[in-house]
Design a protein around this motif. Structure first.
Motif, PDB file in Angstrom:
ATOM      1  N   CYS A 268       0.865  -1.174   0.000  1.00 54.17           N
ATOM      2  CA  CYS A 268       0.000   0.000   0.000  1.00 54.17           C
ATOM      3  C   CYS A 268       0.910   1.236   0.000  1.00 54.17           C
ATOM      4  O   CYS A 268       2.096   1.139   0.312  1.00 54.17           O
ATOM      5  N   LYS A 269       0.366   2.397  -0.325  1.00 54.03           N
ATOM      6  CA  LYS A 269       1.162   3.622  -0.290  1.00 54.03           C
ATOM      7  C   LYS A 269       1.669   3.940   1.109  1.00 54.03           C
ATOM      8  O   LYS A 269       2.681   4.584   1.271  1.00 54.03           O
ATOM      9  N   CYS A 270       0.946   3.482   2.127  1.00 58.54           N
ATOM     10  CA  CYS A 270       1.373   3.737   3.515  1.00 58.54           C
ATOM     11  C   CYS A 270       2.534   2.838   3.927  1.00 58.54           C
ATOM     12  O   CYS A 270       3.091   2.999   4.998  1.00 58.54           O
TER      13      CYS A 270
ATOM     14  N   LYS B 160       2.366  -0.647   4.059  1.00 58.61           N
ATOM     15  CA  LYS B 160       1.881  -1.941   4.544  1.00 58.61           C
ATOM     16  C   LYS B 160       2.016  -2.993   3.439  1.00 58.61           C
ATOM     17  O   LYS B 160       1.573  -2.786   2.312  1.00 58.61           O
TER      18      LYS B 160
ATOM     19  N   GLN C  35      -3.726   4.137  -4.905  1.00 52.42           N
ATOM     20  CA  GLN C  35      -3.431   3.736  -3.536  1.00 52.42           C
ATOM     21  C   GLN C  35      -2.377   2.635  -3.449  1.00 52.42           C
ATOM     22  O   GLN C  35      -1.784   2.435  -2.400  1.00 52.42           O
TER      23      GLN C  35
ATOM     24  N   CYS D 130      -7.208  -0.902   3.139  1.00 55.16           N
ATOM     25  CA  CYS D 130      -5.981  -1.184   3.873  1.00 55.16           C
ATOM     26  C   CYS D 130      -6.303  -1.131   5.363  1.00 55.16           C
ATOM     27  O   CYS D 130      -6.979  -0.217   5.825  1.00 55.16           O
ATOM     28  N   GLN D 131      -5.806  -2.099   6.113  1.00 53.58           N
ATOM     29  CA  GLN D 131      -6.095  -2.133   7.541  1.00 53.58           C
ATOM     30  C   GLN D 131      -5.255  -1.120   8.312  1.00 53.58           C
ATOM     31  O   GLN D 131      -5.567  -0.809   9.447  1.00 53.58           O
ATOM     32  N   SER D 132      -4.235  -0.574   7.676  1.00 47.36           N
ATOM     33  CA  SER D 132      -3.369   0.383   8.343  1.00 47.36           C
ATOM     34  C   SER D 132      -3.856   1.831   8.143  1.00 47.36           C
ATOM     35  O   SER D 132      -4.085   2.545   9.105  1.00 47.36           O
ATOM     36  N   CYS D 133      -4.025   2.240   6.880  1.00 46.94           N
ATOM     37  CA  CYS D 133      -4.403   3.635   6.592  1.00 46.94           C
ATOM     38  C   CYS D 133      -5.885   3.799   6.264  1.00 46.94           C
ATOM     39  O   CYS D 133      -6.360   4.921   6.113  1.00 46.94           O
ATOM     40  N   GLU D 134      -6.608   2.697   6.131  1.00 43.84           N
ATOM     41  CA  GLU D 134      -8.052   2.679   5.864  1.00 43.84           C
ATOM     42  C   GLU D 134      -8.445   3.345   4.545  1.00 43.84           C
ATOM     43  O   GLU D 134      -9.532   3.876   4.412  1.00 43.84           O
ATOM     44  N   LYS D 135      -7.556   3.296   3.540  1.00 39.85           N
ATOM     45  CA  LYS D 135      -7.863   3.790   2.202  1.00 39.85           C
ATOM     46  C   LYS D 135      -8.222   2.598   1.311  1.00 39.85           C
ATOM     47  O   LYS D 135      -7.766   1.485   1.530  1.00 39.85           O
TER      48      LYS D 135
END
Length: 91
Positions: free
Chosen positions: A14-16, A18, A84, A59-64
């Motif tokens: 993910c972009k964050c 994860k 994303q 995404c479970q981390s950034c919720e996007k």
């Protein structure tokens, strides 16, 4: 006859940052869809579940939103949100 290339292993993030999935992709184009039967390892258990069509995957981390489940040619696939999806590494 279509030329088939050897599938290569990709790790999708993910972009964050994860780590999402390890995926076997064939062909030379960019990753647009994730087929559940080609997933080697689903780190967050997002892509191998049997969710109904038009369900968004977050995404479970950034919720996007990472992907949306679509039915194409009678098969359920995960259509990626290109904005994303972050780094894609070849393994």
């Amino acid at each position: 006859m279509k030329k088939t290339s050897k599938p290569h292993q990709l790790t999708v993030y993910c972009k964050c940052g994860k780590r999402l999935v390890k995926y076997k992709k064939g062909g030379g184009r960019r990753l647009v869809k994730i087929h559940a039967d080609r997933v080697s390892k689903d780190y967050e258990n997002l892509f191998v579940n049997n969710f109904p069509e038009n369900t968004d995957i977050f995404c479970q981390s950034c919720e996007k939103r990472i992907a949306t489940i679509k039915k194409i040619n009678g098969k359920y696939i995960n259509k990626l949100n290109q904005g994303q999806v972050g780094i894609i590494k070849k393994n």
